[in-house]
Design a protein around this motif. Structure first.
Motif, PDB file in Angstrom:
ATOM      1  N   GLN A  70       0.884  -1.265  -0.034  1.00 21.78           N
ATOM      2  CA  GLN A  70      -0.067  -0.091   0.088  1.00 21.78           C
ATOM      3  C   GLN A  70       0.801   1.261   0.138  1.00 21.78           C
ATOM      4  O   GLN A  70       0.669   2.078  -0.834  1.00 21.78           O
ATOM      5  CB  GLN A  70      -0.869   0.011   1.155  1.00 21.78           C
ATOM      6  N   LEU A  71       2.127   1.292   0.723  1.00 22.09           N
ATOM      7  CA  LEU A  71       2.817   2.407   0.736  1.00 22.09           C
ATOM      8  C   LEU A  71       3.554   2.536  -0.666  1.00 22.09           C
ATOM      9  O   LEU A  71       3.692   3.877  -0.905  1.00 22.09           O
ATOM     10  CB  LEU A  71       3.970   2.372   2.057  1.00 22.09           C
ATOM     11  N   ILE A  72       3.846   1.630  -1.048  1.00 16.84           N
ATOM     12  CA  ILE A  72       4.538   1.540  -2.456  1.00 16.84           C
ATOM     13  C   ILE A  72       3.579   2.218  -3.452  1.00 16.84           C
ATOM     14  O   ILE A  72       3.903   3.023  -4.174  1.00 16.84           O
ATOM     15  CB  ILE A  72       4.984   0.162  -2.907  1.00 16.84           C
ATOM     16  N   ARG A  73       2.122   1.822  -3.400  1.00 20.15           N
ATOM     17  CA  ARG A  73       1.252   2.159  -4.322  1.00 20.15           C
ATOM     18  C   ARG A  73       1.108   3.708  -4.164  1.00 20.15           C
ATOM     19  O   ARG A  73       0.902   4.347  -5.198  1.00 20.15           O
ATOM     20  CB  ARG A  73       0.144   1.386  -4.179  1.00 20.15           C
ATOM     21  N   GLN A  74       1.006   4.060  -2.732  1.00 25.83           N
ATOM     22  CA  GLN A  74       0.666   5.491  -2.545  1.00 25.83           C
ATOM     23  C   GLN A  74       1.761   6.407  -2.739  1.00 25.83           C
ATOM     24  O   GLN A  74       1.556   7.406  -3.303  1.00 25.83           O
ATOM     25  CB  GLN A  74       0.035   5.663  -1.020  1.00 25.83           C
ATOM     26  N   HIS A  75       2.850   6.128  -2.309  1.00 20.94           N
ATOM     27  CA  HIS A  75       3.940   7.052  -2.420  1.00 20.94           C
ATOM     28  C   HIS A  75       5.148   6.774  -3.435  1.00 20.94           C
ATOM     29  O   HIS A  75       5.815   7.688  -3.700  1.00 20.94           O
ATOM     30  CB  HIS A  75       4.680   7.218  -0.738  1.00 20.94           C
ATOM     31  N   GLU A 105      14.748   1.515   0.215  1.00 21.99           N
ATOM     32  CA  GLU A 105      15.413   2.234   1.003  1.00 21.99           C
ATOM     33  C   GLU A 105      14.252   3.377   1.687  1.00 21.99           C
ATOM     34  O   GLU A 105      14.437   3.594   2.822  1.00 21.99           O
ATOM     35  CB  GLU A 105      16.310   3.165   0.207  1.00 21.99           C
ATOM     36  N   LYS A 106      13.301   3.611   0.977  1.00 21.38           N
ATOM     37  CA  LYS A 106      12.437   4.727   1.439  1.00 21.38           C
ATOM     38  C   LYS A 106      11.335   4.101   2.503  1.00 21.38           C
ATOM     39  O   LYS A 106      11.151   4.559   3.526  1.00 21.38           O
ATOM     40  CB  LYS A 106      11.319   5.125   0.287  1.00 21.38           C
ATOM     41  N   LEU A 107      11.071   2.689   2.369  1.00 23.26           N
ATOM     42  CA  LEU A 107      10.226   2.041   3.102  1.00 23.26           C
ATOM     43  C   LEU A 107      10.885   1.878   4.671  1.00 23.26           C
ATOM     44  O   LEU A 107      10.144   2.008   5.584  1.00 23.26           O
ATOM     45  CB  LEU A 107       9.800   0.579   2.670  1.00 23.26           C
ATOM     46  N   LEU A 108      12.172   1.784   4.609  1.00 22.57           N
ATOM     47  CA  LEU A 108      13.047   1.608   5.751  1.00 22.57           C
ATOM     48  C   LEU A 108      13.250   2.912   6.468  1.00 22.57           C
ATOM     49  O   LEU A 108      12.999   3.292   7.651  1.00 22.57           O
ATOM     50  CB  LEU A 108      14.339   0.926   5.521  1.00 22.57           C
ATOM     51  N   GLU A 109      13.542   4.056   5.745  1.00 25.28           N
ATOM     52  CA  GLU A 109      13.931   5.061   5.994  1.00 25.28           C
ATOM     53  C   GLU A 109      12.822   6.021   6.663  1.00 25.28           C
ATOM     54  O   GLU A 109      12.784   6.545   7.774  1.00 25.28           O
ATOM     55  CB  GLU A 109      14.613   5.991   5.102  1.00 25.28           C
ATOM     56  N   ARG A 110      11.676   6.124   5.938  1.00 27.79           N
ATOM     57  CA  ARG A 110      10.664   6.653   6.297  1.00 27.79           C
ATOM     58  C   ARG A 110       9.555   6.091   7.171  1.00 27.79           C
ATOM     59  O   ARG A 110       8.877   6.595   7.864  1.00 27.79           O
ATOM     60  CB  ARG A 110       9.948   7.575   5.041  1.00 27.79           C
ATOM     61  N   HIS A 111       9.331   4.614   6.777  1.00 33.49           N
ATOM     62  CA  HIS A 111       8.195   3.939   7.607  1.00 33.49           C
ATOM     63  C   HIS A 111       8.652   2.865   8.545  1.00 33.49           C
ATOM     64  O   HIS A 111       7.805   2.203   9.121  1.00 33.49           O
ATOM     65  CB  HIS A 111       7.314   3.296   6.601  1.00 33.49           C
TER      66      HIS A 111
END
Length: 109
Positions: A64-69, A80-86
Motif C-alpha cells: 500500500q505504501l509503495i502504491r501510494q507514495h 530504502e524509502k520503506l525503511l527510512e520513512r516507515h
C-alpha cells in the motif's frame, strides 16, 4: 525406485545414480519408507508456507505504501524509502516480488 530397492530388484547405488542422490540419502529414504510407508518419502513441509515468509499484514502495508507514495520508484529506492520513512525492513527482492505479483493477487491489500 525406492520400492524396487526395497524389493531387491534395484541396487541402492543404481537408484542413487538415477535419482541423483547419494547412496547415503537413498539409505535414509529407504529406512523411512520401511518404517512409515510410501507417504514418508514426501516432505512433511509440503503444502505449508515457508519459514522465511513475511507476515501478510507487513506485506500489505508495504504494498500500500509503495502504491501510494513510491509507484514510480524502482525496487531498490522503494526499499530504502520503506525503511527510512516507515521503518519497514524488507529486502529489494521482496519488493520486486511484491511489485511483480501485485496485479495477479487474489487477496486485495
Amino acid at each position: 525406485m525406492i520400492q524396487r530397492v526395497h524389493d531387491h530388484t534395484l541396487l541402492q547405488r543404481e537408484a542413487a545414480r538415477l535419482l541423483e542422490l547419494t547412496v547415503r540419502q537413498v539409505q535414509r529414504v529407504l529406512r523411512r519408507y520401511r518404517e512409515h510407508g510410501a507417504a514418508s518419502v514426501i516432505s512433511a513441509r509440503r503444502g505449508r508456507p515457508g519459514n522465511n515468509r513475511i507476515p501478510e499484514d507487513l506485506r500489505c502495508a508495504a504494498l500500500q505504501l509503495i502504491r501510494q507514495h513510491y509507484a514510480d520508484f524502482g525496487p531498490t529506492l522503494a526499499t530504502e524509502k520503506l525503511l527510512e520513512r516507515h521503518g519497514i525492513p524488507v529486502s529489494v527482492e521482496t519488493v520486486r516480488n511484491l511489485l511483480h505479483s501485485a496485479p495477479q493477487q487474489r487477496t486485495p491489500c
